[in-house]
Design an enzyme around this catalytic site. Structure first.
Site, PDB file in Angstrom:
ATOM      1  CB  SER A 290      36.580  30.196  36.785  1.00 53.60           C
ATOM      2  OG  SER A 290      37.574  31.041  36.226  1.00 53.60           O
ATOM      3  CG  ASP A 291      38.751  33.466  42.276  1.00 52.47           C
ATOM      4  OD1 ASP A 291      39.206  34.414  41.605  1.00 52.47           O
ATOM      5  OD2 ASP A 291      38.732  33.472  43.518  1.00 52.47           O
ATOM      6  CD1 TRP A 292      44.689  33.894  38.443  1.00 51.28           C
ATOM      7  CD2 TRP A 292      43.976  36.005  38.199  1.00 51.28           C
ATOM      8  NE1 TRP A 292      45.659  34.593  37.794  1.00 51.28           N
ATOM      9  CE2 TRP A 292      45.259  35.898  37.630  1.00 51.28           C
ATOM     10  CE3 TRP A 292      43.342  37.252  38.156  1.00 51.28           C
ATOM     11  CZ2 TRP A 292      45.915  36.971  37.035  1.00 51.28           C
ATOM     12  CZ3 TRP A 292      43.997  38.323  37.570  1.00 51.28           C
ATOM     13  CH2 TRP A 292      45.255  38.179  37.012  1.00 51.28           C
ATOM     14  CB  ALA A 293      44.219  30.076  37.570  1.00 56.14           C
ATOM     15  CB  SER A 294      39.169  28.555  40.294  1.00 56.92           C
ATOM     16  OG  SER A 294      38.046  28.869  39.514  1.00 56.92           O
TER      17      SER A 294
END
Ligand code: BGC
Length: 758
Positions: A290-294
């Site tokens: 995932s992207d950061w906290a996505s």
């Protein structure tokens, strides 16, 4: 002389040698693909549910922190973490890896990741600048060097390359992109992947690449970061997905999902794209992060009511590793217990993570490669960074051949980017040191001697609103033959979450330029920026303009060599340049419309009679105040010579499906010095079951010719290069009439015609 160009550049000899040497010295993995699959199966069969969930967890710290808590160490010991990001102290990398391998039950190694975007310690031009070279070998070499430096810190995975198609310079992350074209994006991405990964990921200097952000992030509405992307399905397939497909075909190890939603579905929960397209259709067998906290941001998107639903939706889509947040950690066991997620599915996802760990050779060689600091910033690395910088600079204007300058002139060096060691590095440079940057003023003093250089920056940073330095700058200009203005944007004005709505040079730069122009001296503008700026208003004040996206460590020497003719500019624009923000998005591969704009019918608003009768008849698709053309077209760039294109020839005027034709033209260097031209091949499919763009780039080559020399350039064009998604969303080449151009940019060129037949 004539030569036929293969579509893809082969591995450069440099890398083959490097790889071979490293493999011989350090011993790459001996495991075959079959061995790996067997080992993965065995390992997964021994794993507890908690250990499996552990492989989906990525932990770390922000890019600036250096510590690692005891709690994290214990979690590694428990097998609860699979990957880390931003562990930047080698001692911490070693300690964590030792705990994972020696103290966790199954001894599964960790992967340490970092954003190594355009260099580690030796900083190369930002990706938009790398794209301006139109030279994939430069991209590959930069990535190889970055990997060789980064592995000393235990990094075996980078979150690069970013291959988001970017048509909007307001978007701060255009700096990290390769621009607007799917082919240029694909070539640059594939080249960087080869540079990072080499042919064999288990080579200890190889690092896993990450194709990001899957998908559509660059289409953020209005260029505002994280905003909704509205992309019609055909365009998604024909434009935005292309570089990702090319990356998967090139063996990219990992993929990162995007922050944005696409037509209502956030990318991190997009089952169709992640499962059906990426895994199903394309056969991707690495892992998705995932992207950061996505994952948890899907709650803010309004796509998941809580963390548990977010975990479920990302898991269902096949997203393997969660960056930073803990939705998987907190809820996967429960989701499996409730029968919502099948444990066999989790097994599959864990295998994809382990596969990359095996391919990286981490089970056999988990230890960090302990190189020496002297290998970092090695003279060869700096030479490569300088060469990349030289090739990436685009000359936009050169009236009366003011450039190149003669070395006996006195120059005034003015502007906020003349001596800005931090700014010239650009965005995403966590590991470089500004002390290593060589600035333009340093390089110019070295080249010309102190007495010929009158330095007064006038403004100490690009956003400055102080006139305090103006009088010194004007004095310096008065005492010099020529004014060199080094303007642009500071590094922090582009990159993630740094979008701008006004794209003029910030601060009082335009005012200072006005005052300098009043002196009537010859003026050269050198822009260093993370994006295309709207410079049209100030262009008339300058005789010559060099546009350099942030050039990195060696900006100074590269610019000095270009200004004084040691090198000739050879960069070409990877984006169409706007006159004004109101024109954005502006891109060369647009559709024709039913009322295509043309110069003959253009009527400027000032020429419309007062009280004119309301009528649209005779008008077409343009702006009343600035027409329809970009300020500079995609592919544009000047050199210190003149190139003439002639004698376009096609090997046939019909192209049978499944075959190729050859398209050639003669390119002559009519100037009086050696220079490099980027020769570009475009096509237009005139009629389709769905409408086609007015031009599409299909190939290109950099061609260096001596003064007076000419060469025939021949491109091979196959019907497989002409596909698009038809009215039924099938990827096909349709029979029919085509135009073809060999051109210096997307707005000019020699045109021919051919017909594709069954
Ligand atoms: C960015 C990614 C980056 C990640 C890790 C995110 O904010 O969107 O591109 O790789 O952070 O630093």
């Amino acid at each position: 002389m004539s030569f036929i160009l293969p579509r893809f550049t082969p591995y450069s000899r440099f890398h083959l040698l490097t790889n071979l040497t490293v493999i011989l010295l350090l011993g790459a993995s001996q495991l075959t693909a079959m061995d790996i699959e067997q080992k993965i199966d065995e390992l997964v069969s021994k794993m507890t549910l908690e250990e499996k969930i552990g492989q989906t967890a990525m932990r770390g710290t922000s890019s600036r922190e250096t510590g690692v808590s005891e709690e994290l160490k214990q979690a590694v010991r428990n097998g609860e973490i699979g990957t880390f990001l931003n562990v930047m102290t080698p001692a911490n990398v070693d300690a964590l890896q030792r705990i994972a391998v020696e103290e966790s039950r199954l001894g599964i190694p960790l992967i340490f990741a970092r954003d190594v975007i355009h260099g580690f310690r030796t900083i190369f031009p930002i990706p938009l600048g790398i794209a301006s070279t139109w030279n994939p070998e430069v991209a590959e070499r930069g990535a190889r060097i970055s990997a060789e430096e980064a592995v000393n810190y235990g990094i075996r995975w980078t979150f690069a390359p970013m291959m988001d198609i970017a048509r909007d310079p307001r978007w701060g992350r255009i700096a990290e992109s390769f621009g607007e074209d799917p082919l240029l994006n694909s070539d640059m991405s594939v080249a960087m992947i080869k540079g990072f990964q080499t042919d064999d990921l288990s080579n200890p200097t190889a690092i896993a690449a990450c194709a990001k952000h899957f998908v559509g992030y660059g289409a953020a509405e209005g260029g505002r970061d994280y905003n909704t992307a509205l992309i019609p399905e055909r365009e998604l397939r024909d434009i935005y997905l292309k570089p990702f497909k090319a990356s998967v075909d090139a063996g990219v190890a990992t993929i990162m999902t995007a922050f944005n939603e696409i037509d209502g579905i956030p990318a991190s929960g997009h089952k169709y794209l992640l499962k059906d397209v990426l895994r199903g259709k394309w056969g991707f067998d690495g892992f998705v992060v995932s992207d950061w906290a996505s994952i948890t941001e899907m709650i803010d998107h309004g796509y998941a009511a809580d963390e548990k639903e977010a975990a479920y939706k990302s898991m269902r889509a096949g997203l393997n590793v969660e960056m930073m947040t803990e939705a998987y950690d907190n809820h996967l066991a429960e989701l499996i217990e409730e029968g919502k997620i099948d444990e066999a599915w989790l097994d599959e996802m864990v295998k994809q993570v382990l596969r990359v760990k095996f391919r990286l050779g981490l089970f056999e060689n988990p230890e960090r490669l302990k190189g020496t600091e002297s290998e970092i910033l090695h003279p060869d690395h700096l030479a490569a960074a300088k060469e990349a910088a030289v090739q990436s600079v685009v000359m936009l204007k050169n009236d009366n051949y003011l450039l190149p300058l003669a070395k006996n002139k006195t120059v005034a060096v003015i502007g906020p980017l003349a001596n800005a060691p931090h700014e010239q590095q650009g965005t995403w440079v966590f590991d470089s040191r500004k002390e290593n940057s060589v600035t333009p003023i340093t390089a110019l003093r070295e080249m010309l001697g102190e007495e010929q250089v009158n330095f007064a920056e006038g403004m100490s940073y690009s956003r400055s609103k102080s006139r305090e330095g103006f009088s010194d700058a004007i004095e310096a200009a008065k005492n010099s033959d020529i004014v060199l203005f080094f303007g642009g944007e500071e590094a922090i004005l582009s990159g993630e979450a740094h979008s701008r709505a006004n794209l003029d040079l910030p601060g009082l730069q335009n005012e200072l330029i006005d005052e300098l122009a009043n002196l009537g001296k010859p003026m050269v503008l050198v822009v260093q920026s993370g994006r295309p700026n709207t410079i049209h208003g100030i262009l008339p004040k300058f005789d010559s303009v060099l546009y350099a996206f942030h050039l990195g460590t060696m900006a100074g020497p590269a610019l000095a060599d270009l200004l004084f003719g040691v090198e000739s500019p050879s960069g070409r624009l990877p984006v169409s340049w706007p006159y004004a923000v109101g024109q954005i998005p502006v891109h060369y591969n647009h559709k024709n419309t039913g009322r295509p704009a043309n110069d003959d019918d253009f009527v400027h608003m000032d020429d419309i009679p007062i009280h004119a009768w309301q009528s649209s008849l005779g008008n077409d698709s343009h702006y009343l105040d600035l027409g329809f053309r970009p300020a500079f077209p995609f592919g544009y760039g000047l050199t210190y010579s003149e190139f003439e294109y002639s004698d376009l020839e096609l090997s046939s005027d019909t192209l049978k499906m499944g075959t190729s034709i050859r398209v050639s033209a003669t390119i002559a260097n009519d100037g009086d010095r050696e220079a490099t031209e980027v020769v570009q091949l475009y096509i237009r499919d005139l009629f389709g079951s769905a409408t086609r763009p007015v031009r599409e780039l299909k190939d290109y080559t950099r061609l260096t010719l001596e003064a007076g020399e000419s060469q025939t350039v021949t491109f091979e064009l196959h019907t497989d290069q002409l596909t698009f998604h038809n009215e039924n969303m099938q990827e096909v080449t349709e029979p029919g009439d085509f135009h073809v151009w060999i051109s210096p940019n997307a707005a000019e060129g020699l045109m021919g015609e051919f017909e594709v037949v069954e």
